[in-house]
Motif scaffolding. Structure first.
Motif, PDB file in Angstrom:
ATOM      1  N   LYS A 124      57.844 -46.724  15.669  1.00 41.69           N
ATOM      2  CA  LYS A 124      56.663 -47.336  16.271  1.00 41.69           C
ATOM      3  C   LYS A 124      57.014 -48.663  16.935  1.00 41.69           C
ATOM      4  O   LYS A 124      56.602 -48.937  18.075  1.00 41.69           O
ATOM      5  CB  LYS A 124      55.591 -47.550  15.206  1.00 41.69           C
ATOM      6  CG  LYS A 124      54.339 -48.254  15.717  1.00 41.69           C
ATOM      7  CD  LYS A 124      53.346 -48.504  14.590  1.00 41.69           C
ATOM      8  CE  LYS A 124      52.135 -49.287  15.100  1.00 41.69           C
ATOM      9  NZ  LYS A 124      51.155 -49.548  14.008  1.00 41.69           N
ATOM     10  N   VAL A 125      57.777 -49.503  16.232  1.00 39.39           N
ATOM     11  CA  VAL A 125      58.149 -50.804  16.788  1.00 39.39           C
ATOM     12  C   VAL A 125      59.028 -50.625  18.018  1.00 39.39           C
ATOM     13  O   VAL A 125      58.862 -51.328  19.023  1.00 39.39           O
ATOM     14  CB  VAL A 125      58.865 -51.662  15.726  1.00 39.39           C
ATOM     15  CG1 VAL A 125      59.415 -52.944  16.352  1.00 39.39           C
ATOM     16  CG2 VAL A 125      57.914 -51.997  14.589  1.00 39.39           C
ATOM     17  N   ARG A 126      59.944 -49.658  17.958  1.00 41.86           N
ATOM     18  CA  ARG A 126      60.805 -49.440  19.108  1.00 41.86           C
ATOM     19  C   ARG A 126      59.997 -48.980  20.317  1.00 41.86           C
ATOM     20  O   ARG A 126      60.292 -49.343  21.455  1.00 41.86           O
ATOM     21  CB  ARG A 126      61.876 -48.403  18.778  1.00 41.86           C
ATOM     22  CG  ARG A 126      62.976 -48.326  19.820  1.00 41.86           C
ATOM     23  CD  ARG A 126      64.153 -47.563  19.293  1.00 41.86           C
ATOM     24  NE  ARG A 126      65.305 -47.661  20.180  1.00 41.86           N
ATOM     25  CZ  ARG A 126      66.531 -47.266  19.848  1.00 41.86           C
ATOM     26  NH1 ARG A 126      66.748 -46.764  18.644  1.00 41.86           N
ATOM     27  NH2 ARG A 126      67.515 -47.384  20.700  1.00 41.86           N
ATOM     28  N   ALA A 127      58.963 -48.182  20.066  1.00 42.54           N
ATOM     29  CA  ALA A 127      58.089 -47.748  21.157  1.00 42.54           C
ATOM     30  C   ALA A 127      57.341 -48.934  21.750  1.00 42.54           C
ATOM     31  O   ALA A 127      57.142 -49.009  22.969  1.00 42.54           O
ATOM     32  CB  ALA A 127      57.101 -46.703  20.649  1.00 42.54           C
ATOM     33  N   GLN A 128      56.917 -49.874  20.911  1.00 47.11           N
ATOM     34  CA  GLN A 128      56.241 -51.062  21.412  1.00 47.11           C
ATOM     35  C   GLN A 128      57.197 -51.895  22.274  1.00 47.11           C
ATOM     36  O   GLN A 128      56.799 -52.429  23.317  1.00 47.11           O
ATOM     37  CB  GLN A 128      55.723 -51.889  20.237  1.00 47.11           C
ATOM     38  CG  GLN A 128      54.596 -51.216  19.463  1.00 47.11           C
ATOM     39  CD  GLN A 128      54.237 -51.956  18.193  1.00 47.11           C
ATOM     40  OE1 GLN A 128      55.025 -52.736  17.654  1.00 47.11           O
ATOM     41  NE2 GLN A 128      53.035 -51.703  17.688  1.00 47.11           N
ATOM     42  N   VAL A 188      60.103 -39.446  23.729  1.00 44.41           N
ATOM     43  CA  VAL A 188      60.522 -40.772  23.287  1.00 44.41           C
ATOM     44  C   VAL A 188      60.117 -41.016  21.830  1.00 44.41           C
ATOM     45  O   VAL A 188      60.906 -41.534  21.031  1.00 44.41           O
ATOM     46  CB  VAL A 188      59.922 -41.853  24.204  1.00 44.41           C
ATOM     47  CG1 VAL A 188      60.165 -43.239  23.636  1.00 44.41           C
ATOM     48  CG2 VAL A 188      60.515 -41.742  25.604  1.00 44.41           C
ATOM     49  N   ALA A 189      58.894 -40.618  21.462  1.00 43.15           N
ATOM     50  CA  ALA A 189      58.427 -40.822  20.091  1.00 43.15           C
ATOM     51  C   ALA A 189      59.312 -40.075  19.104  1.00 43.15           C
ATOM     52  O   ALA A 189      59.723 -40.626  18.064  1.00 43.15           O
ATOM     53  CB  ALA A 189      56.975 -40.360  19.964  1.00 43.15           C
ATOM     54  N   GLY A 190      59.618 -38.812  19.409  1.00 41.73           N
ATOM     55  CA  GLY A 190      60.457 -38.039  18.509  1.00 41.73           C
ATOM     56  C   GLY A 190      61.879 -38.555  18.435  1.00 41.73           C
ATOM     57  O   GLY A 190      62.461 -38.665  17.353  1.00 41.73           O
ATOM     58  N   ALA A 191      62.445 -38.897  19.585  1.00 45.74           N
ATOM     59  CA  ALA A 191      63.833 -39.364  19.623  1.00 45.74           C
ATOM     60  C   ALA A 191      63.988 -40.699  18.902  1.00 45.74           C
ATOM     61  O   ALA A 191      64.979 -40.906  18.181  1.00 45.74           O
ATOM     62  CB  ALA A 191      64.295 -39.493  21.067  1.00 45.74           C
TER      63      ALA A 191
END
Length: 410
Positions: free
Chosen positions: A125-129, A321-324
């Protein structure tokens, strides 16, 4: 700490947007180098930067990420200043290659820093942000560059490159002041063997390599909107020229607004594996739809179809992206996080690098066979990643159950 990293990355990404938008314009229009040579050298430098990733991951397993990251950022800043005053294809190539090496190393650093500062269950989650902040910064920087190129002569575009150099120093200052206390994970400090190479451990992990390689195949999708749609517009006169930038704008808006919420819904190996499965399906559907768009290109329905495909494609990108992101951490041995993040970055980088060539061949001359082939590749990659991640999950569950039984027997 994650907030400071996000703010620093947002500012740094402004410079990245400036760099990407003016690099070719400056060296072709300002320095007057041959366009073909500049394009080839820039591509070679980008691909060459990928070769540095395994070494960068190994370095991060042995040294603090903040120190290594600061060094990479200083090198990137120096490379930008070098490029601003480069006056030949040789000096351009040297600067571009050094910048590419350091940029790839910085990507691995951010992945490792996120692993250190974020709770295990929130890393994806943080990486997505962070990615959303980066995308917003790049888009903003590109917009600034679009204005600058209309008012500055070609030779004066070097100041945008120097401005990019300053953004690297700002992010380095954030590392040294706000992230200076970030340490390696307890598992890495106590569990890693000094006799075993983290790079060997990561590349020997078949499940991790397979899943990340399939994510690299899915990464070919990034060129769909920067190469695929422009090729559709160029080869089919019925499609308006404004469609290509509009498609990219729609995609950017969806990714910036929805990436973090989407990633928050993906938690754990099973969910992340399913996310890559559905990503492959949606990217396959959107890619196959290009065939119909080619057939309908002379009508308003063709324009509407392309925009609909862009939305489907963007949703597939969010899922990918979320899964990776989740799997890049959850399937990794935390003792060698740097090396595992190096594998993830390398496979993703190869997919992105091959994307323009794949889409150019697939849609060149308005052919109809290329898009279905790409679609089949996306679907196969999603299914393979899902199956491989599922097997790793079964293995982990079996180990936990065996541990419980052993404990009960004692």
């Amino acid at each position: 700490m994650a907030r400071w990293l996000a703010l620093g990355l947002l500012f740094n990404s402004l410079g990245t947007g400036l760099y990407g938008a003016v690099l070719i314009l400056y060296f072709v229009g300002g320095v007057h180098l041959p366009a073909a040579q500049v394009g080839v050298v820039a591509t070679v430098a980008a691909v060459g930067g990928l070769l540095f990733l395994p070494a960068a991951g190994g370095v991060l397993d042995r040294h603090r990420a903040v120190r290594v990251g600061t060094a990479f950022l200083v090198v990137e800043a120096a490379a930008m200043v070098w490029l601003a005053f480069a006056d030949s294809i040789v000096t351009f190539g040297i600067g571009a290659l050094v910048a590419a090496f350091a940029a790839q190393g910085s990507k691995v650093v951010r992945g490792v820093l996120n692993a250190h500062i974020s709770p295990k269950e929130q890393r994806g989650k943080v990486r997505a942000q962070l990615r959303s902040c980066a995308n917003l910064g790049i888009a903003s920087g590109a917009a600034i560059a679009a204005i600058a190129v209309t008012v500055l002569p070609g030779s004066e575009l070097r100041w945008l490159l120097i401005g990019n150099a300053l953004t690297f120093l700002v992010l380095a200052a954030v590392y040294l002041t706000k992230l200076r206390d970030v340490q390696q994970t307890p598992e890495r400090r106590t569990g890693a063997s000094s006799r075993r190479s983290g790079t060997i451990a990561a590349w020997s992990d078949r499940t991790y390599v397979v899943v990340m390689s399939m994510n690299g195949v899915l990464g070919v999708q990034y060129a769909a909107l920067t190469v695929g749609v422009p090729l559709l517009v160029a080869t089919r006169p019925g499609l308006p020229e404004w469609l290509a930038p509009t498609a990219l704008l729609v995609n950017t808006a969806i990714v910036v607004l929805c990436q973090a919420p989407m990633s928050a819904r993906v938690d754990g190996v099973p969910a992340a594996g399913r996310s890559l499965l559905f990503a492959g399906l949606m990217l396959g559907i959107s890619s196959a739809g290009f065939v119909l768009a080619l057939l309908l290109s002379g009508s308003g329905a063709g324009v509407a179809l392309v925009l609909a495909l862009v939305v489907i494609h963007s949703l597939g990108e969010l899922l990918q992206v979320a899964g990776a992101f989740d799997l890049s951490y959850d399937l990794a041995d935390s003792r060698y996080m740097g090396s595992y993040q190096g594998v993830y970055a390398w496979t993703a980088g190869v997919g992105s690098a091959l994307g323009p060539a794949v889409w150019s061949v697939a849609l060149a001359g308005g052919t109809l066979w290329g898009a279905p082939v790409i679609a089949a590749g996306f679907i196969a990659a999603g299914v393979t990643a899902w199956v491989a991640a599922g097997r790793r999950r079964v293995d982990l569950d079996a180990r936990v159950e065996a541990t419980i039984r052993t404990g009960s027997g004692n």
